[in-house]
Structures are given as C-alpha cells and as structure tokens.
Scaffold this active site. Structure first.
Site, PDB file in Angstrom:
ATOM      1  N   ASP A 127       6.071   1.743  -2.436  1.00 41.19           N
ATOM      2  CA  ASP A 127       6.207   0.302  -1.846  1.00 41.19           C
ATOM      3  C   ASP A 127       6.405  -1.150  -2.807  1.00 41.19           C
ATOM      4  O   ASP A 127       6.856  -2.197  -2.729  1.00 41.19           O
ATOM      5  CB  ASP A 127       5.900  -0.300  -1.172  1.00 41.19           C
ATOM      6  CG  ASP A 127       3.905  -0.037  -1.447  1.00 41.19           C
ATOM      7  OD1 ASP A 127       3.419   1.209  -1.335  1.00 41.19           O
ATOM      8  OD2 ASP A 127       3.200  -1.240  -0.900  1.00 41.19           O
ATOM      9  N   HIS A 128       5.831  -0.084  -4.069  1.00 38.29           N
ATOM     10  CA  HIS A 128       6.210  -1.118  -5.474  1.00 38.29           C
ATOM     11  C   HIS A 128       7.618  -0.215  -6.629  1.00 38.29           C
ATOM     12  O   HIS A 128       7.737  -1.218  -7.771  1.00 38.29           O
ATOM     13  CB  HIS A 128       5.532  -0.302  -6.304  1.00 38.29           C
ATOM     14  CG  HIS A 128       3.841  -1.156  -5.271  1.00 38.29           C
ATOM     15  ND1 HIS A 128       3.242  -2.434  -5.683  1.00 38.29           N
ATOM     16  CD2 HIS A 128       2.549  -1.023  -4.465  1.00 38.29           C
ATOM     17  CE1 HIS A 128       2.503  -2.968  -5.064  1.00 38.29           C
ATOM     18  NE2 HIS A 128       2.393  -1.837  -3.943  1.00 38.29           N
ATOM     19  N   HIS A 153       3.074   0.580 -10.299  1.00 44.05           N
ATOM     20  CA  HIS A 153       2.414   2.442 -10.191  1.00 44.05           C
ATOM     21  C   HIS A 153       3.578   2.931  -9.315  1.00 44.05           C
ATOM     22  O   HIS A 153       4.377   2.032  -9.089  1.00 44.05           O
ATOM     23  CB  HIS A 153       1.063   2.472  -9.661  1.00 44.05           C
ATOM     24  CG  HIS A 153       0.509   1.464  -8.029  1.00 44.05           C
ATOM     25  ND1 HIS A 153       1.500   0.242  -8.139  1.00 44.05           N
ATOM     26  CD2 HIS A 153      -0.052   2.462  -6.824  1.00 44.05           C
ATOM     27  CE1 HIS A 153       0.707   0.199  -6.257  1.00 44.05           C
ATOM     28  NE2 HIS A 153       0.866   1.239  -6.153  1.00 44.05           N
ATOM     29  N   HIS A 157       0.371  -8.529  -0.419  1.00 44.20           N
ATOM     30  CA  HIS A 157       0.212  -7.348  -0.077  1.00 44.20           C
ATOM     31  C   HIS A 157      -0.007  -7.306   0.980  1.00 44.20           C
ATOM     32  O   HIS A 157      -1.585  -6.479   1.556  1.00 44.20           O
ATOM     33  CB  HIS A 157      -0.777  -6.480  -0.912  1.00 44.20           C
ATOM     34  CG  HIS A 157      -0.361  -5.049  -1.564  1.00 44.20           C
ATOM     35  ND1 HIS A 157      -0.934  -4.298  -0.815  1.00 44.20           N
ATOM     36  CD2 HIS A 157       0.674  -4.684  -2.218  1.00 44.20           C
ATOM     37  CE1 HIS A 157      -0.909  -3.028  -0.968  1.00 44.20           C
ATOM     38  NE2 HIS A 157       0.367  -3.099  -1.113  1.00 44.20           N
ATOM     39  N   HIS A 189       3.561   4.197  -6.140  1.00 44.45           N
ATOM     40  CA  HIS A 189       3.811   4.059  -4.232  1.00 44.45           C
ATOM     41  C   HIS A 189       5.011   3.893  -4.213  1.00 44.45           C
ATOM     42  O   HIS A 189       5.114   2.843  -4.873  1.00 44.45           O
ATOM     43  CB  HIS A 189       2.605   3.844  -3.907  1.00 44.45           C
ATOM     44  CG  HIS A 189       1.342   4.268  -4.033  1.00 44.45           C
ATOM     45  ND1 HIS A 189       0.031   3.954  -3.728  1.00 44.45           N
ATOM     46  CD2 HIS A 189       1.574   5.570  -4.174  1.00 44.45           C
ATOM     47  CE1 HIS A 189      -0.838   5.097  -3.793  1.00 44.45           C
ATOM     48  NE2 HIS A 189      -0.522   6.380  -3.879  1.00 44.45           N
ATOM     49  N   ASP A 217      -2.282  -3.366  -6.315  1.00 39.65           N
ATOM     50  CA  ASP A 217      -3.164  -2.558  -6.302  1.00 39.65           C
ATOM     51  C   ASP A 217      -4.200  -2.061  -6.501  1.00 39.65           C
ATOM     52  O   ASP A 217      -4.313  -1.361  -7.418  1.00 39.65           O
ATOM     53  CB  ASP A 217      -2.209  -1.390  -5.746  1.00 39.65           C
ATOM     54  CG  ASP A 217      -1.334  -1.645  -4.521  1.00 39.65           C
ATOM     55  OD1 ASP A 217      -0.684  -2.915  -4.278  1.00 39.65           O
ATOM     56  OD2 ASP A 217      -0.808  -0.509  -3.494  1.00 39.65           O
ATOM     57  N   HIS A 272      -6.784   2.085  -8.027  1.00 40.12           N
ATOM     58  CA  HIS A 272      -6.600   3.112  -7.154  1.00 40.12           C
ATOM     59  C   HIS A 272      -6.321   4.106  -6.838  1.00 40.12           C
ATOM     60  O   HIS A 272      -6.932   4.898  -7.968  1.00 40.12           O
ATOM     61  CB  HIS A 272      -4.636   1.732  -6.771  1.00 40.12           C
ATOM     62  CG  HIS A 272      -4.223   2.060  -5.930  1.00 40.12           C
ATOM     63  ND1 HIS A 272      -4.639   1.247  -4.738  1.00 40.12           N
ATOM     64  CD2 HIS A 272      -2.478   2.492  -5.495  1.00 40.12           C
ATOM     65  CE1 HIS A 272      -3.271   2.387  -3.264  1.00 40.12           C
ATOM     66  NE2 HIS A 272      -2.631   1.804  -4.347  1.00 40.12           N
TER      67      HIS A 272
END
Length: 303
Positions: A66-67, A62, A270, A64, A212, A142
């Site tokens: 941090d990914h 996805h 995570h 976000h 997530d 999420h």
C-alpha cells in the site's frame, strides 16, 4: 516561500470506496517530492490536476504494497509520455530488484534514467540535499524495515530593504553582501550596518512524515520542533491492542507524540478501512492536541 503538502491517498492496507492507499506530494518552492506511491497514485494526480512530469523524485518508506504498488505504473506512464529527464528513487534496496524484474518481463526499456538510492532503517541519515532543503530518514518501528522522512527547508538569505537602499543611492552590487549579513564600508567612508538595511528571513520550516509505526518513542527525537507532523493513526485507542500487534499507532498516540515534541501542527492519516466516518479519530486526537487535521485526499496543507 511555498511549502505545502497535498494528500493523494490516506487509507491503510487496502483502498476503500472514497480513500486510496498512501501517497503525498510535497511542494517546496515549485520543486515536487512524491512521498510513498500506493496503488492508484497516478490516477489521483490526474484527478487533482497535478502533472506527473513535474515530479523528479520519490521517497518510499517501506515495502508493504500500500506504499509502493503504484510506482511501476507511474514510471511506465512517464516513459510512454516521453519523459527524458532522470527520476530519483529513495527506497529500500529490494525495490530496485522488484522494478527491474517488472521491466524485464514486460520488455520495457525506459527512455529516461532511474537513479536509485538505497536507504536503510538502521539509523537516521541525511539522504538528500539541494539548495532548497534537506531530507533525513526517521527510523520507525514497523513489522518490516521502515523509515519516515524529515524535510527541512534551508535558511534563506536576509532580505534587503530595496526602497531604503534606492533612496540612499546604494548600488545593487552591494546587495549580495548585505543579503549574506555583512556590514559594508562604502568608498566614501560610510558604514552600512546590515541590521538597518535588511530584514531577517523567515525561520526554516520542516515537514515530518511518519508512515507506519508502533508508537514506542524511539524516533521522537527526530520530530522535535517540526512545523507540521504527519503521523499515521490507523486505529482509535480502543483498538490499542490491535495497533500494537500490527505495529501501528492510534489517533490518541499520534496526538500525544505531537504534544510531547513541540510540533506546531499535526495531520493524521493511514486510516483503517473499518472507519466509515473519520470524525471520531479527529475528536480523539483533539482531546490531547487541538492543532490537528485529518488527511483528506485532494486537500493541500500549508506547512
């Protein structure tokens, strides 16, 4: 047959002193699959002695940061290092626009081709297949569209008992038929029963990656019976309300999911930056599901 995952990043949202944002590398018989690509992923590859040139594809869960914030840097470094073979990207459609605008304003013209495959979070789908494995999406819950991934190795051919075949002077031209499970009638009338000259291959293994998600049960049918499950465990269960608000899971919930779905092994990761020590999360999960390990960066886990 090698099937293992190396943890490159295990932190949620932001990097902390000794933990980096999410990234993993799956090795299936020396074919390498990058799963998510948080900030600093290429540094982690260097740190753990993994050559980026061996990686031919990435799966982004996805959008976000941090990914995926590490992807533009990794792609640029591959370009500077002279990569010429194509690189496959499986990700939400909007990532294509994000990459193109980055390359546009840096006037970067890659020496290699990017093959982009848009994935959606509407329903589970087969998104990739080769002779070694299949990759299916797992629709997660999420705050923005998000998918996990199920990597399933294909069933191998049967293994011939070479010593027995050689002792009976059976020509190698018959081996492929035996491997496919066939009985063979020889020119002299002898019948080679497959079960007497071959051994069944190992049961296919699978790796499920849940990045997530709210632990709402909607995706669990995709996890049933998987060999190793990676499931996010951002919080401990005393932070359940916070987990629900942010659409994340707790260590206890991850363990309950593993137990309900006949998973053989569980890896949790995570982790929120609030946890300096991860031991309490591991202890919480083991109260429900003993076969659980922490996602530790640089560690490789056999599936």
């Amino acid at each position: 047959m090698k099937f293992e995952v190396t943890i490159l990043g295990s932190s949620s949202a932001t990097p902390v002193f000794n933990r980096n944002p999410t990234a993993q590398l799956l090795n299936s018989n020396e074919k390498f699959y990058l799963i998510d690509c948080g900030e600093g992923t290429q540094q982690q590859l260097i740190r753990f002695g993994i050559k980026a040139s061996k990686i031919d594809m990435v799966f982004i869960s996805h959008l976000h940061g941090d990914h995926y914030f590490g992807l533009i840097g990794l792609l640029s470094t591959m370009h500077l290092n002279g990569r010429i073979k194509p690189f496959l990207i499986f990700a939400p459609a909007a990532l294509k626009d994000i990459l193109e605008i980055q390359f546009k304003y840096s006037e970067t013209h890659l020496k290699y081709e990017l093959e982009f495959y848009a994935i959606d979070a509407d329903e589970p789908k087969l998104i990739y297949e080769n002779t070694d494995l299949t990759v299916e999406t797992i629709v997660l819950n999420h705050r923005i569209p998000c998918t996990g991934f199920r990597f399933t190795q294909k069933k191998r051919l049967r293994r011939v008992i070479v010593e027995k075949l050689e002792a009976e002077q059976i020509q190698t031209e018959y081996y492929p038929m035996l491997k496919r499970g066939l009985d063979i009638t020889m020119p002299d009338g002898r019948v080679l029963l497959n079960e007497e000259y071959t051994i069944d291959s190992d049961a296919p293994r699978s790796y499920c990656y849940c990045s997530d998600t709210l632990a709402d049960g909607t995706y669990e049918h995709m996890l049933n019976g998987c060999t190793t499950l990676y499931h996010e465990a951002t919080f401990m269960d005393d932070m359940l309300e916070r987990a629900n608000i942010t659409h994340h899971s707790t260590a206890l919930q991850a363990a309950q999911i593993a137990k309900r779905n006949n998973v053989r092994n569980l890896i949790i990761g995570h982790f929120s930056s609030r946890y300096k020590s991860l031991a309490p999360l591991l202890e919480e999960a083991r109260t429900v599901f003993p076969e659980v390990e922490l996602a530790i960066e640089g560690e490789t886990y056999t599936i």
